[in-house]
Design a protein around this motif. Sequence first.
Motif, PDB file in Angstrom:
ATOM      1  N   ARG A   1       0.813  -1.205   0.000  1.00  0.00           N
ATOM      2  CA  ARG A   1       0.000   0.000   0.000  1.00  0.00           C
ATOM      3  C   ARG A   1       0.856   1.269   0.000  1.00  0.00           C
ATOM      4  NH1 ARG A   1      -5.420  -0.396   1.309  1.00  0.00           N
ATOM      5  NH2 ARG A   1      -6.154  -2.494   1.771  1.00  0.00           N
ATOM      6  N   ASP A   2       2.041   1.187   0.570  1.00  0.00           N
ATOM      7  CA  ASP A   2       2.908   2.359   0.649  1.00  0.00           C
ATOM      8  C   ASP A   2       3.684   2.485  -0.656  1.00  0.00           C
ATOM      9  OD1 ASP A   2       4.498   4.450   1.278  1.00  0.00           O
ATOM     10  OD2 ASP A   2       5.527   3.504   2.952  1.00  0.00           O
ATOM     11  N   LEU A   3       3.227   3.376  -1.517  1.00  0.00           N
ATOM     12  CA  LEU A   3       3.836   3.542  -2.841  1.00  0.00           C
ATOM     13  C   LEU A   3       4.796   4.730  -2.907  1.00  0.00           C
ATOM     14  CD1 LEU A   3       0.615   2.906  -4.960  1.00  0.00           C
ATOM     15  CD2 LEU A   3       2.419   1.276  -4.418  1.00  0.00           C
ATOM     16  N   ASP A   4       5.086   5.328  -1.745  1.00  0.00           N
ATOM     17  CA  ASP A   4       5.921   6.533  -1.746  1.00  0.00           C
ATOM     18  C   ASP A   4       7.296   6.288  -2.352  1.00  0.00           C
ATOM     19  OD1 ASP A   4       3.890   7.896  -0.602  1.00  0.00           O
ATOM     20  OD2 ASP A   4       4.710   7.956   1.429  1.00  0.00           O
TER      21      ASP A   4
ATOM     22  N   VAL B   1       9.466   7.420  -9.842  1.00  0.00           N
ATOM     23  CA  VAL B   1       8.642   7.687 -11.030  1.00  0.00           C
ATOM     24  C   VAL B   1       8.772   9.143 -11.437  1.00  0.00           C
ATOM     25  CG1 VAL B   1       6.266   7.953 -11.822  1.00  0.00           C
ATOM     26  CG2 VAL B   1       6.974   5.824 -10.743  1.00  0.00           C
ATOM     27  N   GLN B   2       8.735  10.038 -10.455  1.00  0.00           N
ATOM     28  CA  GLN B   2       8.869  11.459 -10.759  1.00  0.00           C
ATOM     29  C   GLN B   2      10.222  11.754 -11.410  1.00  0.00           C
ATOM     30  OE1 GLN B   2       6.522  13.724 -10.613  1.00  0.00           O
ATOM     31  NE2 GLN B   2       5.092  12.188  -9.816  1.00  0.00           N
TER      32      GLN B   2
ATOM     33  N   ARG C   1      -5.466   7.072 -20.722  1.00  0.00           N
ATOM     34  CA  ARG C   1      -5.276   8.376 -20.074  1.00  0.00           C
ATOM     35  C   ARG C   1      -6.594   8.903 -19.516  1.00  0.00           C
ATOM     36  NH1 ARG C   1      -2.225  12.693 -19.278  1.00  0.00           N
ATOM     37  NH2 ARG C   1      -3.062  14.783 -19.631  1.00  0.00           N
ATOM     38  N   LYS C   2      -7.678   8.678 -20.226  1.00  0.00           N
ATOM     39  CA  LYS C   2      -9.006   9.125 -19.767  1.00  0.00           C
ATOM     40  C   LYS C   2      -9.360   8.461 -18.441  1.00  0.00           C
ATOM     41  CE  LYS C   2     -13.816   9.476 -21.375  1.00  0.00           C
ATOM     42  NZ  LYS C   2     -14.472   8.667 -20.327  1.00  0.00           N
ATOM     43  N   GLU C   3      -9.107   7.142 -18.333  1.00  0.00           N
ATOM     44  CA  GLU C   3      -9.408   6.440 -17.087  1.00  0.00           C
ATOM     45  C   GLU C   3      -8.553   6.949 -15.941  1.00  0.00           C
ATOM     46  OE1 GLU C   3     -10.270   1.887 -16.212  1.00  0.00           O
ATOM     47  OE2 GLU C   3      -8.093   2.240 -16.251  1.00  0.00           O
ATOM     48  N   ILE C   4      -7.270   7.199 -16.213  1.00  0.00           N
ATOM     49  CA  ILE C   4      -6.371   7.685 -15.161  1.00  0.00           C
ATOM     50  C   ILE C   4      -6.812   9.058 -14.674  1.00  0.00           C
ATOM     51  CG2 ILE C   4      -4.005   8.433 -14.684  1.00  0.00           C
ATOM     52  CD1 ILE C   4      -3.085   6.210 -16.619  1.00  0.00           C
ATOM     53  N   LEU C   5      -7.175   9.944 -15.588  1.00  0.00           N
ATOM     54  CA  LEU C   5      -7.618  11.284 -15.199  1.00  0.00           C
ATOM     55  C   LEU C   5      -8.907  11.227 -14.388  1.00  0.00           C
ATOM     56  CD1 LEU C   5      -6.837  13.320 -18.456  1.00  0.00           C
ATOM     57  CD2 LEU C   5      -5.642  13.439 -16.257  1.00  0.00           C
ATOM     58  N   GLU C   6      -9.788  10.303 -14.746  1.00  0.00           N
ATOM     59  CA  GLU C   6     -11.056  10.184 -14.011  1.00  0.00           C
ATOM     60  C   GLU C   6     -10.849   9.641 -12.602  1.00  0.00           C
ATOM     61  OE1 GLU C   6     -13.441   7.692 -16.456  1.00  0.00           O
ATOM     62  OE2 GLU C   6     -14.044   9.320 -17.843  1.00  0.00           O
ATOM     63  N   LYS C   7      -9.936   8.729 -12.430  1.00  0.00           N
ATOM     64  CA  LYS C   7      -9.725   8.088 -11.131  1.00  0.00           C
ATOM     65  C   LYS C   7      -8.724   8.816 -10.241  1.00  0.00           C
ATOM     66  CE  LYS C   7     -12.405   4.524 -12.015  1.00  0.00           C
ATOM     67  NZ  LYS C   7     -13.632   4.238 -11.242  1.00  0.00           N
ATOM     68  N   VAL C   8      -7.717   9.418 -10.865  1.00  0.00           N
ATOM     69  CA  VAL C   8      -6.626  10.012 -10.084  1.00  0.00           C
ATOM     70  C   VAL C   8      -6.499  11.512 -10.317  1.00  0.00           C
ATOM     71  CG1 VAL C   8      -4.154   9.882  -9.569  1.00  0.00           C
ATOM     72  CG2 VAL C   8      -5.391   7.804 -10.216  1.00  0.00           C
TER      73      VAL C   8
ATOM     74  N   ASN D   1      -4.833  14.950 -12.440  1.00  0.00           N
ATOM     75  CA  ASN D   1      -3.514  15.377 -12.923  1.00  0.00           C
ATOM     76  C   ASN D   1      -2.433  15.349 -11.860  1.00  0.00           C
ATOM     77  OD1 ASN D   1      -3.602  15.977 -15.757  1.00  0.00           O
ATOM     78  ND2 ASN D   1      -5.045  17.617 -15.268  1.00  0.00           N
ATOM     79  N   PHE D   2      -2.809  15.564 -10.601  1.00  0.00           N
ATOM     80  CA  PHE D   2      -1.775  15.822  -9.592  1.00  0.00           C
ATOM     81  C   PHE D   2      -1.821  14.883  -8.391  1.00  0.00           C
ATOM     82  CE2 PHE D   2      -2.888  19.888 -11.647  1.00  0.00           C
ATOM     83  CZ  PHE D   2      -1.686  20.136 -12.279  1.00  0.00           C
ATOM     84  N   LYS D   3      -2.918  14.181  -8.182  1.00  0.00           N
ATOM     85  CA  LYS D   3      -3.021  13.309  -7.015  1.00  0.00           C
ATOM     86  C   LYS D   3      -2.058  12.123  -7.138  1.00  0.00           C
ATOM     87  CE  LYS D   3      -6.169  10.069  -4.756  1.00  0.00           C
ATOM     88  NZ  LYS D   3      -7.465   9.388  -4.822  1.00  0.00           N
ATOM     89  N   ARG D   4      -1.453  11.777  -6.026  1.00  0.00           N
ATOM     90  CA  ARG D   4      -0.589  10.607  -6.006  1.00  0.00           C
ATOM     91  C   ARG D   4      -1.469   9.360  -5.931  1.00  0.00           C
ATOM     92  NH1 ARG D   4       4.322  10.457  -1.849  1.00  0.00           N
ATOM     93  NH2 ARG D   4       4.854  12.172  -3.247  1.00  0.00           N
TER      94      ARG D   4
END
Length: 384
Positions: free
Chosen positions: A159-162, A168-169, A330-337, A339-342
């Motif tokens: 769960r800890d993806l930090d 990734v950044q 990309r559409k699914e990622i934007l809907e779920k997460v 632009n900026f949420k980790r």
Amino acid sequence: MLKIIFENPWVSLASVFGVFTCYLLLNSYRERIHIQRLGSLPPRAPFYLPFGLDIAFRGLYTTYKHEDLNLWTWLFSHSPNKSSPTVETYIGRQRFIFTADPENIKAILATQFQDYGKGKSFHEDWKHFLGDGIFNSDHENWHASRQLIRPQFVKERMRDLDIFEKHVQSVIVRLGGQGQEVDVAALFYRYTLDGATDYLLGQSVDSQDNPQTDFAESFNEVQRFQSQVARVGPLNVLLPRNSFWRALKRINTFVEPYVEQALRMNLQDLKQLSNQSFLQAVAATGTRDRKVIRDQCVNILLAGRDTTAGTLSFLFMELSKHPEMMAKLRKEILEKVGNFKRPSYEDLKSMPYLKNVMNEVLRLYPSVPFNVSLQREDLSSSQS
């Protein structure tokens, strides 16, 4: 007659060679009869030099040229059943069976898993690098390794993806964006090495900032040598090993201080750490054997680095060919997460299209396209 043999070294040598040849032929005949009693022999990929030296050279050459697929294609061209390709050949005195038959692979990895293992020869070839870790063990040792590391991959620890987000950044800023050409495969291999060392040891080698780090270069060199060993079988004794030993020493020199640091900590303190590395978590189980901890870390590092980097490389290649799928993903990622949420573990689980895309990439480009197993009843001699 005995007097002539001992007085003439050439006659003596010829006699020994003749006896040895007869022994090999007789042993080979007995083996073939035994196999025929169990069922039919697979078709044979031909070799033309003694001990299958031409097969070994072909394996080394394709590995050097990064053209392993050409080797498998050539081997399976000798199989009459193209929907169930299976062939055999010999290198040295060792019999190899190559198969891409889904039912054979299912039997080896699943339904008849207990009938197969790595065996003594594989363990000997890999022991200096992988030691007695989970990917180089059989029987009770394999089960012990599995029990030791299994708790480190439960859902709660993932769960800890930090750790991975940080790296990734670092990848994203190197992906271009101005129309320039980027070698994403090399970039992903450095990313996965950084993430894996951070997760496993508690400190990254930072190969993205410094691609020429000793650890990264040493890890590549050891893998290069081991891939050659896998291609030439028992003839690997002829391979030069100087660069392998130097690289392996640098890997151990890098890993060992982290092992020592973990073992110096009180067991209770280790258990109470809120952000345990994989190495610390293994030590917290009560294991105080330095070699056991080192071996498991190196095994997981090998598995985690290449499989992830290869999958990411193929993913980007396929997405570049299918912009419509890229847009849908990309559409699914934007809907779920957004632009900026980790992204969290729950976010990743809630994106079915992302899961389908990854599954399709893994179907087309398996993370482990080539593996080695030996029959359990004959783990010390026959390879398949």
